[in-house]
Design an enzyme around this catalytic site. Structure first.
Site, PDB file in Angstrom:
ATOM      1  N   LYS A   1      46.698  13.092   3.160  1.00 55.50           N
ATOM      2  CA  LYS A   1      46.265  13.908   4.095  1.00 55.50           C
ATOM      3  C   LYS A   1      46.026  13.184   5.552  1.00 55.50           C
ATOM      4  O   LYS A   1      45.459  13.648   6.443  1.00 55.50           O
ATOM      5  CB  LYS A   1      44.723  14.296   3.935  1.00 55.50           C
ATOM      6  CG  LYS A   1      44.521  15.093   2.685  1.00 55.50           C
ATOM      7  CD  LYS A   1      45.543  15.877   2.212  1.00 55.50           C
ATOM      8  CE  LYS A   1      45.919  17.192   2.907  1.00 55.50           C
ATOM      9  NZ  LYS A   1      47.110  17.866   2.732  1.00 55.50           N
TER      10      LYS A   1
ATOM     11  N   THR B   1      51.301  12.402   6.217  1.00 61.71           N
ATOM     12  CA  THR B   1      52.400  11.773   5.707  1.00 61.71           C
ATOM     13  C   THR B   1      53.731  12.538   5.780  1.00 61.71           C
ATOM     14  O   THR B   1      54.737  12.332   5.738  1.00 61.71           O
ATOM     15  CB  THR B   1      52.079  11.351   4.361  1.00 61.71           C
ATOM     16  OG1 THR B   1      51.682  12.382   3.479  1.00 61.71           O
ATOM     17  CG2 THR B   1      51.049  10.221   4.169  1.00 61.71           C
ATOM     18  N   ARG B   2      53.506  13.944   5.572  1.00 58.63           N
ATOM     19  CA  ARG B   2      54.676  15.067   5.359  1.00 58.63           C
ATOM     20  C   ARG B   2      54.965  15.147   6.964  1.00 58.63           C
ATOM     21  O   ARG B   2      56.419  14.927   7.035  1.00 58.63           O
ATOM     22  CB  ARG B   2      54.259  16.238   4.814  1.00 58.63           C
ATOM     23  CG  ARG B   2      55.204  17.417   5.000  1.00 58.63           C
ATOM     24  CD  ARG B   2      56.772  17.179   4.320  1.00 58.63           C
ATOM     25  NE  ARG B   2      56.581  16.681   3.118  1.00 58.63           N
ATOM     26  CZ  ARG B   2      57.781  16.496   2.058  1.00 58.63           C
ATOM     27  NH1 ARG B   2      58.726  16.278   2.612  1.00 58.63           N
ATOM     28  NH2 ARG B   2      57.232  16.040   0.842  1.00 58.63           N
TER      29      ARG B   2
ATOM     30  N   ARG C   1      43.964   8.583   9.655  1.00 60.07           N
ATOM     31  CA  ARG C   1      43.273   9.817  10.488  1.00 60.07           C
ATOM     32  C   ARG C   1      41.883   9.209  10.455  1.00 60.07           C
ATOM     33  O   ARG C   1      41.486   8.369   9.345  1.00 60.07           O
ATOM     34  CB  ARG C   1      43.237  11.068   9.745  1.00 60.07           C
ATOM     35  CG  ARG C   1      44.520  11.735  10.344  1.00 60.07           C
ATOM     36  CD  ARG C   1      44.564  13.165   9.477  1.00 60.07           C
ATOM     37  NE  ARG C   1      43.962  14.166  10.030  1.00 60.07           N
ATOM     38  CZ  ARG C   1      43.771  15.176   9.442  1.00 60.07           C
ATOM     39  NH1 ARG C   1      44.258  15.460   8.129  1.00 60.07           N
ATOM     40  NH2 ARG C   1      43.260  16.524   9.842  1.00 60.07           N
TER      41      ARG C   1
ATOM     42  N   HIS D   1      39.419  23.523   7.936  1.00 58.94           N
ATOM     43  CA  HIS D   1      38.489  23.083   7.140  1.00 58.94           C
ATOM     44  C   HIS D   1      37.126  23.749   6.939  1.00 58.94           C
ATOM     45  O   HIS D   1      36.693  24.290   8.004  1.00 58.94           O
ATOM     46  CB  HIS D   1      38.252  21.538   7.833  1.00 58.94           C
ATOM     47  CG  HIS D   1      39.269  20.482   7.928  1.00 58.94           C
ATOM     48  ND1 HIS D   1      39.163  19.382   8.286  1.00 58.94           N
ATOM     49  CD2 HIS D   1      40.762  20.700   7.378  1.00 58.94           C
ATOM     50  CE1 HIS D   1      40.372  18.659   8.316  1.00 58.94           C
ATOM     51  NE2 HIS D   1      41.056  19.664   7.630  1.00 58.94           N
TER      52      HIS D   1
HETATM   53  P1  A3P Z   1      44.952  19.223   7.414  1.00 58.22           P
HETATM   54  O1  A3P Z   1      45.668  20.147   6.613  1.00 58.22           O
HETATM   55  O2  A3P Z   1      43.709  18.615   7.180  1.00 58.22           O
HETATM   56  O3  A3P Z   1      44.802  19.709   9.042  1.00 58.22           O
HETATM   57  P2  A3P Z   1      49.583  15.163   4.564  1.00 58.22           P
HETATM   58  O4  A3P Z   1      50.967  15.403   4.852  1.00 58.22           O
HETATM   59  O5  A3P Z   1      49.563  13.787   4.474  1.00 58.22           O
HETATM   60  O6  A3P Z   1      48.963  15.999   3.214  1.00 58.22           O
HETATM   61  O7  A3P Z   1      48.697  15.489   5.789  1.00 58.22           O
HETATM   62  C1  A3P Z   1      48.263  16.691   6.107  1.00 58.22           C
HETATM   63  C2  A3P Z   1      47.806  16.736   7.339  1.00 58.22           C
HETATM   64  O8  A3P Z   1      49.118  16.479   8.240  1.00 58.22           O
HETATM   65  C3  A3P Z   1      47.383  18.232   7.824  1.00 58.22           C
HETATM   66  O9  A3P Z   1      45.872  18.105   7.577  1.00 58.22           O
HETATM   67  C4  A3P Z   1      47.468  18.201   9.470  1.00 58.22           C
HETATM   68  O10 A3P Z   1      46.310  17.952  10.255  1.00 58.22           O
HETATM   69  C5  A3P Z   1      48.583  16.879   9.750  1.00 58.22           C
HETATM   70  N1  A3P Z   1      49.540  17.333  10.676  1.00 58.22           N
HETATM   71  C6  A3P Z   1      50.160  16.350  11.470  1.00 58.22           C
HETATM   72  N2  A3P Z   1      50.986  16.601  12.137  1.00 58.22           N
HETATM   73  C7  A3P Z   1      51.212  17.993  11.651  1.00 58.22           C
HETATM   74  C8  A3P Z   1      52.102  19.014  11.847  1.00 58.22           C
HETATM   75  N3  A3P Z   1      53.411  18.906  12.994  1.00 58.22           N
HETATM   76  N4  A3P Z   1      52.112  20.194  11.357  1.00 58.22           N
HETATM   77  C9  A3P Z   1      51.245  20.524  10.606  1.00 58.22           C
HETATM   78  N5  A3P Z   1      50.267  19.485   9.881  1.00 58.22           N
HETATM   79  C10 A3P Z   1      50.210  18.330  10.797  1.00 58.22           C
END
Ligand code: A3P
Length: 345
Positions: free
Chosen positions: A99, A102-103, A182, A312
């Site tokens: 969270k 990473t993606r 974060r 959230h």
């Molecule tokens: P939230 O869903 O809490 O907002 P991961 O890929 O590690 O699961 O992380 C998910 C988080 O990536 C999301 O958390 C979001 O806030 C963040 N994020 C960062 N850049 C983003 C983007 N360009 N588009 C969507 N989410 C993004």
């Protein structure tokens, strides 16, 4: 007769008009992708064999097309072999944090022509069953790339799993490790939101965040709750430091990646010894999503899936204050170890 001539003329004009519009669209598309069409992309020797440090960007773009066709099943294995495409072990891994973004980080780095991402989370090092399949199994899970490119994978569970640092060290002791973090309380709530959504999808009820994060007997922060433990970044990092020196890690500010992605990506390019190729053109703010999205060229762009950027639930402010106070000393230690100070409360 006159009517026939008029119809012929109209038809001609229509054809000419379509041609003009087509050419114009083509030109606009070319101009739009100009910054990805510079003739040479020098990739520093650290990652490739000596003598292979220069690689024409045009070929990389051709490769992207070929790989796309290959994945769709429109291109043969022979074609892939002919173009020297190989499946390489990663030279850099996004090891976490869940969270943290990473993606988004992986997808944004994949904009760089010298980077090829493993689309799926492979979970090789944190899953005993997968790990038992051996390193060749892992390599075969990697995307095709040119030897001069670097493969990057992300599996956020690596960061918190006990056995992973030693296993990665055994594969490559000089690998580069990316950690995106974060603000710890926000990350914990994001973690909770993901689990909550999973429960709701299965029509199950779930506890409130406050109930999980605070021990009802002591009224203190519940360190047995996984979402809390994961956010104690320094504890996990200390385990990694038994195997890797701090220079092999790069900390990405996940909060800044949301609001201002380019400077964060430029720091990663530097850390990976890649020439700066990701530009503001590649990133645009999508007001509907409330996040930056990716632009490959004037035609092709994409935003992350809807599961990224969830709303959230509201959390009791006193619980947030308690959590922030709890994380504070761990954060200070994290800044001290990593040399990167973040603006967390
Ligand atoms: P939230 O869903 O809490 O907002 P991961 O890929 O590690 O699961 O992380 C998910 C988080 O990536 C999301 O958390 C979001 O806030 C963040 N994020 C960062 N850049 C983003 C983007 N360009 N588009 C969507 N989410 C993004």
């Amino acid at each position: 007769m006159l009517f026939k001539q008029q119809a012929w003329l109209r038809q001609k004009l229509l054809v000419l008009g379509s041609l003009a519009v087509g050419s114009l669209l083509y030109l606009v598309a070319r101009v739009g992708s100009l910054d990805r069409l510079q003739p040479i992309c020098p990739i520093e020797g650290r990652f490739g064999a000596r003598g292979q440090a220069e690689f024409p960007l045009r070929a990389l773009q051709f490769k992207r097309g070929l790989l796309h066709e290959f994945r769709k099943g429109n291109s043969s294995k022979e074609q892939v072999r002919l173009h020297d495409l190989v499946q390489q072990l990663p030279k850099a891994i996004i090891i976490g944090v869940r969270k943290g973004g990473t993606r988004a980080l992986l997808e944004m780095l994949n904009l760089h022509p010298a980077v090829v991402k493993a689309s799926q989370e492979i979970h090789f090092f944190d899953n005993d069953e997968n790990y038992a399949k051996g390193i060749e199994w892992y390599r075969k899970k990697m995307p095709f790339s040119y030897p001069q490119q670097i493969t990057i994978e992300k599996s956020p569970a690596y960061f918190i799993t006990e056995e992973v640092p030693e296993r990665i060290y055994k594969m490559n002791s000089s690998i580069k490790l990316l950690i995106i973090v974060r603000e710890p309380t926000t990350r914990a709530i994001s973690d909770y939101t993901q689990v909550l959504e999973g429960k709701e999808r299965k029509n199950k009820t779930y506890y409130k965040f406050e109930k999980l994060a605070i021990d009802p007997n002591t009224c203190e922060v519940n360190t047995k709750y996984k979402a809390v433990r994961t956010s104690i970044y320094t504890k996990h990092l200390e385990r990694w430091l038994k195997y890797f020196p701090i220079e092999q890690f790069h900390i990405v500010d996940g909060d800044r990646l949301i609001t201002e992605p380019l400077p964060e990506l430029q720091l990663v390019e530097k850390f990976l010894n890649l020439p700066p190729r990701i530009s503001q053109y590649n990133l645009y703010f999508n007001a509907t999503r409330g996040f930056y999205c990716l632009r490959f060229n004037i035609i092709f762009n994409k935003c992350l899936a809807g599961s990224k950027g969830r709303i959230h639930p509201e959390v009791d402010p006193s619980v947030i204050t308690k959590l922030r106070k709890f994380f504070h000393p761990f954060n200070q230690k994290f800044y001290q170890i990593t040399g990167r100070t973040l603006n967390w409360p």
